[in-house]
Design an enzyme around this catalytic site. Structure first.
Site, PDB file in Angstrom:
ATOM      1  N   GLY A 110     -35.742 -25.560  67.428  1.00  0.00           N
ATOM      2  CA  GLY A 110     -35.348 -26.811  68.072  1.00  0.00           C
ATOM      3  C   GLY A 110     -34.519 -27.738  67.204  1.00  0.00           C
ATOM      4  CB  SER A 170     -39.741 -40.075  71.664  1.00  0.00           C
ATOM      5  OG  SER A 170     -39.618 -39.928  73.069  1.00  0.00           O
ATOM      6  CE1 TYR A 175     -43.836 -36.873  72.006  1.00  0.00           C
ATOM      7  CE2 TYR A 175     -42.614 -38.273  73.521  1.00  0.00           C
ATOM      8  CZ  TYR A 175     -42.639 -37.369  72.472  1.00  0.00           C
ATOM      9  OH  TYR A 175     -41.463 -36.965  71.897  1.00  0.00           O
TER      10      TYR A 175
END
Length: 254
Positions: free
Chosen positions: A21, A141, A154
């Site tokens: 990734g 993120s 998360y």
């Protein structure tokens, strides 16, 4: 995409979670620009395959970023082989998406352990290897910028990671060590395919103004920028690599 093939000449970088990734793409990018790169991962077979793919400028060390003994061994191995690090990309982490009433204590500990504890102690344990004017990049993120249903745990872990970014930027300022984070949007990685059904992947592809999900190479380019002298006046910043998702398409999540 063109690379500055000498931007990292003579530099040594460490990438946790570097066997696939975004971590693997960042390793390819840094090596293409002249760096020696240490990559880590928990799966030794996958890590060995990644190192073989990366070539002679790569060095693999298997270990768990949440295990402090593994991090001690990692730091000792890097010190013995290279002496120092110029760039740390704290990339290791996991995705986990569920409604709040589905979160168990064990799941909470796993996500916070992987995403926050892992980044925190990776930095703590490798900090003695970072000379003045080195660079740290943490993988956060886009979820830290939005309230996305089903991502409370998360997104909270990633918001904590970016607060860590800002705090350490201030704490390490006397040494001119820059600390920044990248916030990827939807990125086409093995985890993206593993965690999201095909119909959902098609749906989110239309959300960013860029008209597509991102690639690991998009994130790698941002990491290379933040890790290089080209970003010498960028510190404590979160660079969103999301195709404009959080700036323009936030209403899609309401």
């Amino acid at each position: 995409m063109t690379h500055n093939s000498s931007r990292f000449d003579g530099k040594t970088a460490l990438i946790t979670g570097g066997s696939s990734g975004m971590g693997l793409a960042a390793a390819h990018r840094l090596i293409a620009e002249g760096a020696r790169v240490v990559v880590t991962g928990r799966d030794k077979m996958r890590l060995d395959a990644a190192v073989a793919d990366l070539g002679r400028q790569a060095y693999g060390i298997d270990g768990d970023a949440t295990d402090l003994d593994d991090l001690d061994s990692l730091s000792a191995a890097v010190a013995d082989r290279f002496g120092h690090l110029d760039l740390l990309f704290a990339n290791a982490g996991i995705g986990s998406f569920q409604l709040i009433d589905q979160v168990t204590g064990a799941l909470f500990d796993q996500v916070i352990g992987s995403n926050l504890k892992g980044a925190f102690f990776t930095i703590q344990k490798t900090l003695p290897l970072l000379p003045d004017h080195a660079s740290i990049v943490i993988n956060a993120s886009f979820g830290l910028h939005l309230g996305v249903p089903g991502s409370a745990l998360y997104s909270a872990s990633k918001a904590a990671v970016h607060n860590l970014t800002r705090t350490l930027a201030a704490e390490l300022a006397p040494r001119r060590i820059r600390v920044n984070s990248v916030s990827p949007g939807y990125i086409d990685t093995p985890a993206f395919h593993r965690e999201m059904p095909e119909d959902a992947r098609r749906a989110v592809a239309s959300l960013p103004p860029a008209g597509r999900v991102g690639t690991s190479e998009d994130v790698a380019a941002a990491v290379a920028f933040l890790g290089s002298a080209d970003s010498a006046y960028v510190n404590g910043h979160d660079l969103r690599v999301d195709g404009g998702l959080t700036a323009v398409a936030a209403g899609a999540f309401e």
